[in-house]
Design a protein around this motif. Structure first.
Motif, short mmCIF file in Angstrom:
data_model
loop_
_atom_site.label_atom_id
_atom_site.label_comp_id
_atom_site.label_asym_id
_atom_site.label_seq_id
_atom_site.Cartn_x
_atom_site.Cartn_y
_atom_site.Cartn_z
N ASP A 1 0.71 -1.28 -0.02
CA ASP A 1 -0.11 0.04 -0.22
C ASP A 1 0.86 1.21 -0.14
O ASP A 1 0.34 2.37 -0.10
CB ASP A 1 -0.95 -0.03 1.22
N TYR A 2 2.02 1.13 -0.04
CA TYR A 2 3.02 2.22 -0.21
C TYR A 2 2.87 3.25 0.99
O TYR A 2 2.84 4.56 0.79
CB TYR A 2 2.89 3.06 -1.72
N THR A 3 3.00 2.70 2.31
CA THR A 3 3.04 3.47 3.26
C THR A 3 4.08 4.01 3.54
O THR A 3 5.36 3.48 3.48
CB THR A 3 2.58 2.43 4.57
N PRO A 4 4.03 5.56 3.92
CA PRO A 4 5.35 6.28 4.01
C PRO A 4 6.14 5.84 5.38
O PRO A 4 5.38 5.45 6.29
CB PRO A 4 5.12 7.81 4.09
N PHE A 5 7.44 5.80 5.21
CA PHE A 5 8.33 5.31 6.28
C PHE A 5 9.23 6.21 6.60
O PHE A 5 10.14 6.63 5.44
CB PHE A 5 8.65 3.87 6.01
N LEU A 6 9.41 6.87 7.58
CA LEU A 6 10.54 7.80 8.02
C LEU A 6 11.41 6.96 9.32
O LEU A 6 10.61 6.62 10.39
CB LEU A 6 10.15 9.28 8.53
N CYS A 7 12.61 7.29 9.30
CA CYS A 7 13.40 6.85 10.45
C CYS A 7 14.77 7.69 10.66
O CYS A 7 15.37 8.08 9.43
CB CYS A 7 13.63 5.26 10.25
N ALA A 8 14.86 8.02 11.83
CA ALA A 8 16.03 8.70 11.91
C ALA A 8 16.89 8.07 13.09
O ALA A 8 16.26 7.47 14.15
CB ALA A 8 16.06 10.18 12.46
N THR A 9 18.20 8.15 13.21
CA THR A 9 19.11 7.46 14.38
C THR A 9 19.98 8.39 14.77
O THR A 9 20.31 9.45 14.02
CB THR A 9 19.64 6.17 14.13
N ASP A 10 20.43 8.16 16.05
CA ASP A 10 21.61 9.11 16.53
C ASP A 10 22.81 8.34 16.22
O ASP A 10 22.84 7.40 15.55
CB ASP A 10 21.44 9.33 18.10
N LEU A 11 24.15 8.92 16.29
CA LEU A 11 25.27 8.26 15.98
C LEU A 11 25.72 6.79 16.67
O LEU A 11 26.55 6.24 16.03
CB LEU A 11 26.65 9.09 16.40
N ILE A 12 24.70 6.57 17.59
CA ILE A 12 24.80 5.05 18.07
C ILE A 12 23.90 4.28 17.82
O ILE A 12 23.75 3.16 18.21
CB ILE A 12 25.49 5.03 19.65
N GLY A 13 23.11 4.65 16.86
CA GLY A 13 21.79 3.70 16.54
C GLY A 13 20.61 3.77 17.12
O GLY A 13 19.66 2.93 16.88
N ALA A 14 20.33 4.81 17.92
CA ALA A 14 19.02 4.85 18.83
C ALA A 14 17.84 5.39 17.66
O ALA A 14 18.05 6.35 17.03
CB ALA A 14 19.01 5.62 19.84
N MET A 15 17.19 4.26 17.37
CA MET A 15 16.16 4.72 16.48
C MET A 15 15.10 5.49 16.57
O MET A 15 14.31 5.47 17.92
CB MET A 15 15.63 3.37 15.57
N GLU A 16 14.37 6.28 15.76
CA GLU A 16 13.18 7.33 15.98
C GLU A 16 12.35 7.13 14.62
O GLU A 16 12.93 7.04 13.51
CB GLU A 16 13.64 8.67 16.34
N PHE A 17 10.95 6.91 14.93
CA PHE A 17 10.05 6.48 13.77
C PHE A 17 8.86 7.71 13.83
O PHE A 17 7.89 7.40 14.25
CB PHE A 17 9.47 5.21 13.77
N PRO A 18 9.33 8.80 13.21
CA PRO A 18 8.16 10.09 13.25
C PRO A 18 7.38 9.72 12.25
O PRO A 18 7.69 9.05 11.16
CB PRO A 18 9.00 11.17 13.06
N LYS A 19 6.16 10.01 12.20
CA LYS A 19 5.11 9.86 11.31
C LYS A 19 4.79 11.09 10.19
O LYS A 19 4.35 10.77 9.12
CB LYS A 19 3.72 9.70 11.89
N SER A 20 5.49 12.17 10.42
CA SER A 20 5.44 13.31 9.66
C SER A 20 6.44 14.00 9.11
O SER A 20 6.79 13.96 7.84
CB SER A 20 4.86 14.48 10.39
#
Length: 192
Positions: free
Chosen positions: A103-122
């Protein structure tokens, strides 16, 4: 930045060492596959090292799995790679943008320099102009934007933030990822 079945990722093209501009054509956004884009800010040598490392890892993944990697799986791979070097980290801040599933759902992810992930929706921001970008993106972002509107909004956000950050600029690149492919456009920004 996420839209309706599309995502966009943008960055400037300045490569500098503190206040000194070294190059004007630095590329920090890379295509992983037809559904995943990968951007990095930070130390340029680490960006180049990780680009080659991930290119190798993705080729190996494609050979072993006989399919392309999904954005979510790639994000976990990035986080694991960064975490494995946590005692001597890569000095980068990665952003992964992609389209997940049928369904081509948008995916966003950011990490810091040691790999801690964040998954914002916007949207997610990184780099020297992070503070300026955050405020502008919060102001302009709307849910369910079509690709053309998403391009316009992310472009205006980047241009406004670059005007307020002395360490950014010298042009920018915007990539919009839809189910039909990737559209890349270059923008003029201030050159001082």
């Amino acid at each position: 930045m996420a839209g309706k079945n599309c995502v966009a990722i943008a960055g400037d093209t300045r490569f500098g060492v503190r206040n000194q501009t070294v190059a004007l054509d630095s590329n920090r956004i890379f295509k992983i596959n037809n559904r995943t884009l990968f951007g990095m800010t930070g130390l340029n040598t680490d960006i180049l090292t990780l680009r080659e490392s991930f290119k190798f890892q993705m080729n190996l993944y494609n050979l072993e799995e006989e399919r392309e990697i999904s954005p979510k799986t790639f994000a976990h791979n990035v986080a694991q790679t960064l975490y494995s070097k946590r005692f001597g980290p890569y000095f980068i801040t990665p952003i992964i943008a992609g389209l997940e599933g049928e369904d081509y759902t948008p995916f966003l992810c950011a990490t810091d320099l040691i790999g801690a992930m964040e998954f914002p929706k916007s949207f997610v921001v990184a780099g020297t102009g992070e503070e300026s970008l955050m405020g502008v993106c919060e102001t302009f972002y709307k849910e369910n934007m079509e690709p053309d509107e998403l391009f316009e909004v992310i472009s205006q956000c980047l241009l406004a933030a670059v005007d307020r950050d002395a360490l950014s600029g010298w042009g920018s690149v915007v990539h919009v990822l839809t189910k039909d492919g990737i559209t890349t456009k270059r923008l003029r920004t201030r050159k001082d």
